[in-house]
Design a protein around this motif. Structure first.
Motif, PDB file in Angstrom:
ATOM      1  N   MET A 240      53.986  58.255  65.503  1.00 38.06           N
ATOM      2  CA  MET A 240      54.222  58.417  66.925  1.00 38.06           C
ATOM      3  C   MET A 240      54.722  59.834  67.169  1.00 38.06           C
ATOM      4  SD  MET A 240      56.766  56.232  69.304  1.00 38.06           S
ATOM      5  CE  MET A 240      58.199  57.167  69.720  1.00 38.06           C
ATOM      6  N   SER A 241      54.060  60.553  68.047  1.00 35.61           N
ATOM      7  CA  SER A 241      54.502  61.913  68.347  1.00 35.61           C
ATOM      8  C   SER A 241      55.339  61.913  69.624  1.00 35.61           C
ATOM      9  CB  SER A 241      53.311  62.851  68.486  1.00 35.61           C
ATOM     10  OG  SER A 241      52.513  62.467  69.571  1.00 35.61           O
ATOM     11  N   ILE A 242      56.285  62.813  69.662  1.00 36.24           N
ATOM     12  CA  ILE A 242      57.154  62.956  70.827  1.00 36.24           C
ATOM     13  C   ILE A 242      56.458  63.890  71.806  1.00 36.24           C
ATOM     14  CG2 ILE A 242      59.403  63.766  71.613  1.00 36.24           C
ATOM     15  CD1 ILE A 242      60.394  63.058  68.749  1.00 36.24           C
ATOM     16  N   LYS A 243      56.428  63.494  73.070  1.00 36.20           N
ATOM     17  CA  LYS A 243      55.731  64.280  74.089  1.00 36.20           C
ATOM     18  C   LYS A 243      56.639  64.536  75.280  1.00 36.20           C
ATOM     19  CE  LYS A 243      51.215  62.502  72.895  1.00 36.20           C
ATOM     20  NZ  LYS A 243      49.986  61.884  73.374  1.00 36.20           N
ATOM     21  N   PHE A 244      56.282  65.550  76.038  1.00 39.68           N
ATOM     22  CA  PHE A 244      56.932  65.803  77.318  1.00 39.68           C
ATOM     23  C   PHE A 244      55.832  66.081  78.330  1.00 39.68           C
ATOM     24  CE2 PHE A 244      56.446  69.922  75.387  1.00 39.68           C
ATOM     25  CZ  PHE A 244      56.136  70.776  76.426  1.00 39.68           C
ATOM     26  N   THR A 245      56.167  65.996  79.597  1.00 39.30           N
ATOM     27  CA  THR A 245      55.189  66.204  80.658  1.00 39.30           C
ATOM     28  C   THR A 245      55.426  67.562  81.290  1.00 39.30           C
ATOM     29  OG1 THR A 245      55.134  63.836  81.087  1.00 39.30           O
ATOM     30  CG2 THR A 245      54.278  65.249  82.807  1.00 39.30           C
ATOM     31  N   GLN A 246      54.332  68.277  81.525  1.00 38.41           N
ATOM     32  CA  GLN A 246      54.398  69.594  82.150  1.00 38.41           C
ATOM     33  C   GLN A 246      53.262  69.712  83.148  1.00 38.41           C
ATOM     34  OE1 GLN A 246      54.412  72.868  79.386  1.00 38.41           O
ATOM     35  NE2 GLN A 246      54.190  74.385  80.981  1.00 38.41           N
ATOM     36  N   SER A 247      53.503  70.404  84.233  1.00 39.99           N
ATOM     37  CA  SER A 247      52.448  70.659  85.216  1.00 39.99           C
ATOM     38  C   SER A 247      51.656  71.881  84.800  1.00 39.99           C
ATOM     39  CB  SER A 247      53.042  70.905  86.600  1.00 39.99           C
ATOM     40  OG  SER A 247      53.651  69.745  87.086  1.00 39.99           O
ATOM     41  N   CYS A 248      50.350  71.808  84.961  1.00 35.05           N
ATOM     42  CA  CYS A 248      49.488  72.968  84.707  1.00 35.05           C
ATOM     43  C   CYS A 248      49.778  73.999  85.792  1.00 35.05           C
ATOM     44  CB  CYS A 248      48.018  72.551  84.742  1.00 35.05           C
ATOM     45  SG  CYS A 248      46.871  73.941  84.682  1.00 35.05           S
ATOM     46  N   PRO A 249      50.063  75.244  85.425  1.00 34.24           N
ATOM     47  CA  PRO A 249      50.349  76.261  86.438  1.00 34.24           C
ATOM     48  C   PRO A 249      49.123  76.647  87.271  1.00 34.24           C
ATOM     49  CG  PRO A 249      50.337  77.233  84.250  1.00 34.24           C
ATOM     50  CD  PRO A 249      50.194  75.755  84.069  1.00 34.24           C
ATOM     51  N   THR A 250      47.927  76.278  86.812  1.00 37.92           N
ATOM     52  CA  THR A 250      46.710  76.621  87.541  1.00 37.92           C
ATOM     53  C   THR A 250      46.305  75.526  88.516  1.00 37.92           C
ATOM     54  OG1 THR A 250      45.947  77.974  85.700  1.00 37.92           O
ATOM     55  CG2 THR A 250      44.276  77.280  87.293  1.00 37.92           C
ATOM     56  N   CYS A 251      46.142  74.292  88.021  1.00 38.12           N
ATOM     57  CA  CYS A 251      45.660  73.211  88.895  1.00 38.12           C
ATOM     58  C   CYS A 251      46.778  72.286  89.374  1.00 38.12           C
ATOM     59  CB  CYS A 251      44.563  72.401  88.199  1.00 38.12           C
ATOM     60  SG  CYS A 251      45.133  71.352  86.834  1.00 38.12           S
ATOM     61  N   GLY A 252      47.962  72.371  88.751  1.00 32.35           N
ATOM     62  CA  GLY A 252      49.099  71.566  89.187  1.00 32.35           C
ATOM     63  C   GLY A 252      49.133  70.148  88.661  1.00 32.35           C
ATOM     64  N   ARG A 253      48.104  69.733  87.945  1.00 33.67           N
ATOM     65  CA  ARG A 253      48.092  68.366  87.423  1.00 33.67           C
ATOM     66  C   ARG A 253      49.051  68.260  86.255  1.00 33.67           C
ATOM     67  NH1 ARG A 253      41.988  66.228  87.438  1.00 33.67           N
ATOM     68  NH2 ARG A 253      43.043  64.248  87.123  1.00 33.67           N
ATOM     69  N   ARG A 254      49.665  67.081  86.123  1.00 33.71           N
ATOM     70  CA  ARG A 254      50.638  66.849  85.060  1.00 33.71           C
ATOM     71  C   ARG A 254      49.908  66.444  83.790  1.00 33.71           C
ATOM     72  NH1 ARG A 254      55.608  67.702  86.476  1.00 33.71           N
ATOM     73  NH2 ARG A 254      56.514  66.201  85.070  1.00 33.71           N
ATOM     74  N   ILE A 255      50.328  67.041  82.676  1.00 31.87           N
ATOM     75  CA  ILE A 255      49.729  66.711  81.396  1.00 31.87           C
ATOM     76  C   ILE A 255      50.829  66.397  80.383  1.00 31.87           C
ATOM     77  CG2 ILE A 255      47.653  68.095  81.775  1.00 31.87           C
ATOM     78  CD1 ILE A 255      48.868  70.228  79.941  1.00 31.87           C
ATOM     79  N   ASP A 256      50.503  65.577  79.396  1.00 28.17           N
ATOM     80  CA  ASP A 256      51.412  65.280  78.299  1.00 28.17           C
ATOM     81  C   ASP A 256      51.172  66.299  77.196  1.00 28.17           C
ATOM     82  OD1 ASP A 256      52.569  63.039  79.480  1.00 28.17           O
ATOM     83  OD2 ASP A 256      51.044  61.688  78.678  1.00 28.17           O
ATOM     84  N   VAL A 257      52.266  66.880  76.699  1.00 22.61           N
ATOM     85  CA  VAL A 257      52.196  67.889  75.647  1.00 22.61           C
ATOM     86  C   VAL A 257      53.077  67.433  74.489  1.00 22.61           C
ATOM     87  CG1 VAL A 257      52.610  70.320  75.089  1.00 22.61           C
ATOM     88  CG2 VAL A 257      51.911  69.689  77.402  1.00 22.61           C
ATOM     89  N   ARG A 258      52.563  67.512  73.263  1.00 25.98           N
ATOM     90  CA  ARG A 258      53.373  67.172  72.095  1.00 25.98           C
ATOM     91  C   ARG A 258      54.528  68.167  71.983  1.00 25.98           C
ATOM     92  NH1 ARG A 258      48.356  66.928  68.966  1.00 25.98           N
ATOM     93  NH2 ARG A 258      49.107  68.903  68.150  1.00 25.98           N
TER      94      ARG A 258
END
Length: 74
Positions: free
Chosen positions: A1-19
């Motif tokens: 299981m990897s630990i992730k955090f959520t960040q908004s893309c600075p270009t399109c603004g959509r939220r993505i999960d990042v390890r």
């Protein structure tokens, strides 16, 4: 299981999960393909010392959770 955090893309603004292991690295948005630096909290990119501190805090939290789950309910 990897630990992730959520960040908004600075270009399109959509939220993505990042390890969490990618903190401070260049990542690409799955939606628009824009590349940016993965950073927690919206501040400046996380340095190695900050990343180590974050991982240490996560490890402590996981140990506490495992310890409390191991205690039998009365």
């Amino acid at each position: 299981m990897s630990i992730k955090f959520t960040q908004s893309c600075p270009t399109c603004g959509r939220r993505i999960d990042v390890r969490a292991s990618l903190l401070g690295c260049t990542v690409a948005c799955q939606h628009c393909g824009a590349e940016f630096i993965a950073q927690a909290g919206g501040g400046s990119p996380v340095g190695r010392d900050q990343q180590d501190e974050l991982f240490a805090r996560v490890e402590q939290a996981l140990r506490r959770a495992e310890a409390s789950a191991a205690v039998p309910a009365e």
